[in-house]
Design a protein around this motif. Structure first.
Motif, PDB file in Angstrom:
ATOM      1  N   ALA A 228       0.844  -1.203   0.000  1.00 22.48           N
ATOM      2  CA  ALA A 228       0.000   0.000   0.000  1.00 22.48           C
ATOM      3  C   ALA A 228       0.875   1.247   0.000  1.00 22.48           C
ATOM      4  O   ALA A 228       1.881   1.316   0.717  1.00 22.48           O
ATOM      5  N   PRO A 229       0.534   2.262  -0.775  1.00 20.12           N
ATOM      6  CA  PRO A 229       1.277   3.521  -0.727  1.00 20.12           C
ATOM      7  C   PRO A 229       0.993   4.267   0.568  1.00 20.12           C
ATOM      8  O   PRO A 229       0.067   3.926   1.317  1.00 20.12           O
ATOM      9  N   ALA A 230       1.791   5.284   0.809  1.00 19.34           N
ATOM     10  CA  ALA A 230       1.623   6.061   2.043  1.00 19.34           C
ATOM     11  C   ALA A 230       0.247   6.695   2.129  1.00 19.34           C
ATOM     12  O   ALA A 230      -0.281   6.928   3.218  1.00 19.34           O
ATOM     13  N   SER A 231      -0.352   6.979   0.972  1.00 14.93           N
ATOM     14  CA  SER A 231      -1.665   7.625   0.954  1.00 14.93           C
ATOM     15  C   SER A 231      -2.789   6.715   1.441  1.00 14.93           C
ATOM     16  O   SER A 231      -3.916   7.165   1.608  1.00 14.93           O
ATOM     17  N   LEU A 232      -2.514   5.435   1.655  1.00 18.34           N
ATOM     18  CA  LEU A 232      -3.539   4.508   2.133  1.00 18.34           C
ATOM     19  C   LEU A 232      -3.271   4.043   3.565  1.00 18.34           C
ATOM     20  O   LEU A 232      -3.933   3.136   4.046  1.00 18.34           O
ATOM     21  N   ARG A 233      -2.329   4.649   4.242  1.00 20.37           N
ATOM     22  CA  ARG A 233      -1.926   4.160   5.554  1.00 20.37           C
ATOM     23  C   ARG A 233      -2.611   4.917   6.695  1.00 20.37           C
ATOM     24  O   ARG A 233      -2.005   5.249   7.703  1.00 20.37           O
TER      25      ARG A 233
ATOM     26  N   PRO B 197      -6.987   5.338   8.384  1.00 18.96           N
ATOM     27  CA  PRO B 197      -8.405   4.978   8.193  1.00 18.96           C
ATOM     28  C   PRO B 197      -9.130   5.918   7.240  1.00 18.96           C
ATOM     29  O   PRO B 197      -9.969   5.475   6.443  1.00 18.96           O
ATOM     30  N   LEU B 198      -8.813   7.214   7.281  1.00 19.35           N
ATOM     31  CA  LEU B 198      -9.470   8.158   6.391  1.00 19.35           C
ATOM     32  C   LEU B 198      -9.085   7.901   4.940  1.00 19.35           C
ATOM     33  O   LEU B 198      -9.938   7.966   4.037  1.00 19.35           O
ATOM     34  N   ALA B 199      -7.799   7.586   4.709  1.00 22.64           N
ATOM     35  CA  ALA B 199      -7.357   7.300   3.346  1.00 22.64           C
ATOM     36  C   ALA B 199      -8.001   6.020   2.816  1.00 22.64           C
ATOM     37  O   ALA B 199      -8.383   5.937   1.641  1.00 22.64           O
ATOM     38  N   LEU B 200      -8.150   5.022   3.683  1.00 27.11           N
ATOM     39  CA  LEU B 200      -8.827   3.799   3.271  1.00 27.11           C
ATOM     40  C   LEU B 200     -10.291   4.076   2.930  1.00 27.11           C
ATOM     41  O   LEU B 200     -10.821   3.568   1.934  1.00 27.11           O
TER      42      LEU B 200
ATOM     43  N   GLY C 187     -13.885   7.754   9.469  1.00 26.08           N
ATOM     44  CA  GLY C 187     -13.524   8.017   8.077  1.00 26.08           C
ATOM     45  C   GLY C 187     -14.705   7.886   7.145  1.00 26.08           C
ATOM     46  O   GLY C 187     -14.925   8.722   6.261  1.00 26.08           O
ATOM     47  N   HIS C 188     -15.510   6.853   7.337  1.00 19.05           N
ATOM     48  CA  HIS C 188     -16.685   6.662   6.488  1.00 19.05           C
ATOM     49  C   HIS C 188     -17.770   7.688   6.789  1.00 19.05           C
ATOM     50  O   HIS C 188     -18.444   8.171   5.883  1.00 19.05           O
ATOM     51  N   VAL C 189     -17.931   8.028   8.068  1.00 24.14           N
ATOM     52  CA  VAL C 189     -18.919   9.048   8.435  1.00 24.14           C
ATOM     53  C   VAL C 189     -18.556  10.392   7.814  1.00 24.14           C
ATOM     54  O   VAL C 189     -19.432  11.143   7.362  1.00 24.14           O
ATOM     55  N   ALA C 190     -17.266  10.671   7.761  1.00 22.10           N
ATOM     56  CA  ALA C 190     -16.825  11.931   7.155  1.00 22.10           C
ATOM     57  C   ALA C 190     -17.267  12.029   5.698  1.00 22.10           C
ATOM     58  O   ALA C 190     -17.694  13.098   5.238  1.00 22.10           O
ATOM     59  N   PHE C 191     -17.195  10.925   4.981  1.00 19.57           N
ATOM     60  CA  PHE C 191     -17.612  10.961   3.580  1.00 19.57           C
ATOM     61  C   PHE C 191     -19.128  11.020   3.445  1.00 19.57           C
ATOM     62  O   PHE C 191     -19.649  11.626   2.504  1.00 19.57           O
TER      63      PHE C 191
END
Length: 529
Positions: free
Chosen positions: A273-278, A280-283, A388-392
């Motif tokens: 995984a790249p750093a951008s997926l490390r 919970p929000l990125a996932l 993270g999901h609630v934010a979206f």
């Protein structure tokens, strides 16, 4: 086909809550519309005047289609209710088929069932049968309801038949899209995109008077069934034939794939995984972005379409001096345009709530499929993963409403020479609807945290809010009951006045609901009920 009957009974049991609600909504809207038209336009002259107004106004025809017999209550009912009834039947059919086919494969349940003495085609056959029965029951209740209003039996049968026929067409479309992708959400999105395309074709064709374009859409076929106005019974055979062909095509596609796989190949990701997926929000962004982009594109297109039609709403008063004089005292035809925008933005907010529910329910899908457990087994707190999901759900719903408002305002502004002013004004009015949408998202999070097996109640409540908002006044529902809908507390903008307190209370309610849902999720077991 062995075991189809057992799976039909299982599907009916699983949908014992949602299915009656879908059918009730599909039936209630046309029946209540017929009652309202008979009450509001009791005189033939009044109905003919309304029909002339409809046919002279492209905006009205884009929304609901042409009217073929304005002299009768049935003709006006068909004009007003055909599009919304067929769209709802299409939505119900798509959701049911995907739920009982592709979602079963994605969750691994289809493979488990297939290990029993169940035939190869039992699962899709059960989904098609249940969906067909739902459309048939809605049609029977529609006939009883419309004929009970005193409308002609032949027209009632034609109206109900074409609603069910369009529902069967979208049943076939959903069966096809379920073969294309390994993901239930993507299969739903593809089918819904087809539904949106058909709506735009029907809307553009009717607004421009281009019959050939309208005939490209099953929603256009429904209008041209001419219920209560010289019925074209052969269109029922067309719907049935198209549905059968689509199901046959789905059968051919199913033979060319493995169970759990789709015909469209899934793209392989990188080994690490790249750093951008490390985080919970990125996932959450990686999981939610496709849904968000799809909804944003749809809202931009539909907002632009309705914005381009807003200026022509003023044509309604062109041949009516009394209404023109009344509007002049109220502030001119701009009042009518503002009312048009306020109504459409209210509908956009209800639809955007569908996105909020979908986004807020993504954690439940991750949990049931089994992908949440490996993430939460690491050093990731539950609240951060869920946040993270609630934010979206919150930010995404606000974003798509903003996009719809900007698109509508820009399209309207370009027609009247004020693009920047109108885009800003209508976008602000769209954002005023956001707190009500957030309450729906909060209810969904609460159900996920405390009663995860009852998350379908979120959809049921959204349907109830739609009924209270769109039909509450028409059905003369008590204002106190209508006040249970969060959408009853946001101002009708543009054109209305806005107070701060309703926004504050709606935001506080959202915060309390989300906090309770997050706390409940932190205390329960995964996969728990």
């Amino acid at each position: 086909m062995i075991g189809t009957g057992v799976l039909v009974r299982l599907a009916l049991r699983r949908d014992r809550l949602l299915l009656p609600i879908w059918i009730l909504v599909i039936v209630a809207i046309p029946v209540s519309t017929a009652s309202a038209i008979a009450e509001l336009y009791p005189d033939v002259g009044q109905r003919l005047a309304l029909g002339a107004t409809i046919m002279a106004n492209p905006a009205l025809q884009a929304l609901t289609g042409p009217v073929f017999d304005p002299a009768s209550v049935g003709g006006l009912t068909a004009w007003r209710a055909t599009t919304i009834a067929t769209v709802l039947a299409g939505l119900m059919s798509i959701m049911l088929v995907t739920r009982h086919t592709r979602a079963e494969e994605e969750g691994g349940r289809a493979e488990l069932i297939g290990a029993a003495p169940i035939g190869r085609y039992a699962i899709p056959a059960a989904a098609v049968i249940v969906t067909g029965l739902a459309n048939l029951l809605a049609a029977l209740l529609l006939v009883a309801g419309l004929a009970g209003q005193g409308l002609p039996l032949a027209g009632s049968v034609a109206f109900a038949g074409i609603v069910a026929g369009v529902g069967l067409v979208f049943t076939g479309i959903a069966v096809v899209t379920a073969q294309l992708t390994a993901n239930a959400r993507t299969a739903n999105a593809l089918a819904l995109a087809v539904l949106g395309l058909f709506f735009l074709l029907r809307s553009a064709g009717d607004a421009a008077g281009a019959e050939a374009v309208s005939w490209l859409s099953p929603l256009g076929w429904a209008q041209r069934m001419r219920a209560f106005a010289g019925e074209r019974w052969w269109l029922l055979a067309v719907c049935a034939a198209v549905a059968v062909l689509l199901v046959a095509a789905a059968d051919l596609l199913a033979r060319r794939r493995d169970i759990g796989a789709g015909l469209l190949p899934s793209r392989r990701g990188p080994a690490a995984a790249p750093a951008s997926l490390r985080s919970p929000l990125a996932l959450a962004w990686r999981l939610q972005r496709g849904l968000l982009f799809g909804w944003a594109a749809a809202f931009a297109v539909v907002g632009g379409v309705f914005g381009s039609l807003a200026a022509s709403v003023g044509d309604i008063v062109a041949d009516n001096p009394q209404i023109a004089e009344m509007l002049a005292r109220l502030g001119g035809s701009g009042v009518l345009v503002d009312t048009f925008f306020a109504t459409q933005l209210g509908v956009f907010a209800l639809v955007a709530s569908g996105y909020a529910v979908q986004a807020a329910l993504r954690p439940r899908a991750e949990e049931t499929i089994g992908r949440a457990e490996p993430v939460l087994a690491a050093s990731v707190p539950r609240w951060r993963w869920l946040a993270g999901h609630v934010a979206f759900a919150l930010a995404g719903s606000a974003l798509i409403l903003l996009i719809a408002g900007l698109a509508a305002g820009l399209a309207h502004g370009l027609r009247i020479g004020e693009p920047a002013t109108q885009a800003t004004r209508i976008a602000g009015a769209a954002l005023a609807q956001v707190p009500a949408v957030w309450v729906v998202a909060g209810i969904t999070v609460l159900l996920f945290g405390l009663l995860p097996r009852m998350t379908a109640v979120a959809w049921a409540l959204l349907v109830a809010f739609v009924l209270l908002g769109q039909l509450g006044e028409l059905l003369q529902i008590d204002e106190t009951i209508r006040g249970f809908s969060p959408f009853a507390h946001v101002p009708a903008l543009p054109g209305g006045t806005a107070a701060a307190m309703p926004f504050v209370w709606l935001c506080l309610a959202t915060a309390v609901l989300i906090a309770a849902g997050v706390a409940g999720f932190g205390r329960r077991d995964l996969q728990a009920g």
